[in-house]
Design a protein around this motif. Sequence first.
Motif, mmCIF file in Angstrom:
data_model
loop_
_atom_site.group_PDB
_atom_site.id
_atom_site.type_symbol
_atom_site.label_atom_id
_atom_site.label_comp_id
_atom_site.label_asym_id
_atom_site.label_seq_id
_atom_site.Cartn_x
_atom_site.Cartn_y
_atom_site.Cartn_z
ATOM 1 N N SER A 111 40.923 40.457 44.590
ATOM 2 C CA SER A 111 40.447 39.654 43.464
ATOM 3 C C SER A 111 41.171 38.319 43.428
ATOM 4 O O SER A 111 40.570 37.257 43.209
ATOM 5 N N PHE A 114 39.942 36.122 46.340
ATOM 6 C CA PHE A 114 38.659 35.509 46.007
ATOM 7 C C PHE A 114 38.852 34.336 45.054
ATOM 8 O O PHE A 114 38.264 33.265 45.241
ATOM 9 N N THR A 120 33.484 34.842 49.314
ATOM 10 C CA THR A 120 32.781 35.931 48.637
ATOM 11 C C THR A 120 32.972 37.287 49.314
ATOM 12 O O THR A 120 32.685 38.317 48.701
ATOM 13 N N ARG A 123 35.380 39.082 47.227
ATOM 14 C CA ARG A 123 34.755 39.546 45.988
ATOM 15 C C ARG A 123 33.930 40.808 46.242
ATOM 16 O O ARG A 123 34.029 41.794 45.502
ATOM 17 N N TYR A 184 35.629 37.635 37.049
ATOM 18 C CA TYR A 184 34.383 37.547 37.813
ATOM 19 C C TYR A 184 33.587 38.855 37.786
ATOM 20 O O TYR A 184 32.420 38.890 38.189
#
Length: 377
Positions: A111, A114, A120, A123, A184
């Motif tokens: 995390s 990212f 990505t 993520r 996110y």
Amino acid sequence: MLKVTALIAALALSFNASAAEPVSLEGFSDAIHHWYNRTDKLDAPLHLQSDTRAIADNILLYQRNNGGWPENTHPQRVLSEAEKAEILAAKNQSDASFDNRNIYPQITYLSHAFQRSGDTQYRTAALAGLDFVLSAQYHNGGWPHSPDRPDRAYGDYITFADEVMPGVLSFLRQVQSGEFPFDYIPAHKRTEATQAIAKGDRLILQLQVKVDGAPSIWAGQYHEQTLQPVAARSYELPALQTWESVAVVEYLMSIPKPSSEVVSAVDHAVSWFRDNKIPGVRVEEFAIEPERFEYHTARIDRRLVKDASAPGLWARFYDLTTSEPFFTNRDGSRVEALQDVALERRSGYHWYGTWPSRLLTTDYPRWKATKVNAGGP
């Protein structure tokens, strides 16, 4: 001992630090310790801690296709091409485990990676890890030691040892908050985390062992269907476990608005810790000629000595019905004194400790004064 609630809070703080600062690897300290013990490769080459991408890429490499990770990997190591190929070939293995405070540190690190890089793939991998955590929970609220591990008879047991239950729940509370670095994560996943927390909290209260009718502390593991305390590894017989129970109490005290049931569980556990402290003793360590065993090299031995000036200790295991300390060997034989434990386990396992000390002297009194007595549950 790692206090998982404090650890996750510290990790969250580190993620808010300047991007120039290395991401903390504290969450992997237990895994790294076990990796060194198992391999004895103390001079293994490492990536710089500031090389977030290299470490995150290692974590990606070790992630299994089911979203989890095997335990006791060293994410900072420089891997050879042969090692990388071997790890890639194992992608389909069902060897993920929450053992030794595993899986949630990888999700947390990814995390952060990212957030710093915008890549990505980190993520995606973190969300796959979160799905693994959520899907591994039983309907009764527990988490297994090692989900779907056919090589481990104890893998399906609901586990408190190595902070599986309190560790996962503390992590999910961070996810639930939606705060950095987890901001996110989609809202519906945070809702799933909230639901998982509620079930897990209820089960913790349900599994607090009663001794002579009074709630005490917790066993290390429970059968996932009967909810009765059970043995794990050969030297981990069914028992009240102090080290593990301290983490449970610390987790319960981290709940923002504790119910009366939570307060009562904490109070009873603290009373048990106070009643079962062993005064006037300390563990003495002394150097020995190194002896190599499968899981570690013994370079020290330990003995219990009387010392009237010592602050006292707690045994790691206590009998479920009598609250009397006991010890075991790797072959599962139970003994009543540290001196009767074979060198392999005597040197490679912590049978005594001061684990509840900070809880009793600092954390619990502060919690009672600021959260319970001041505002009430």
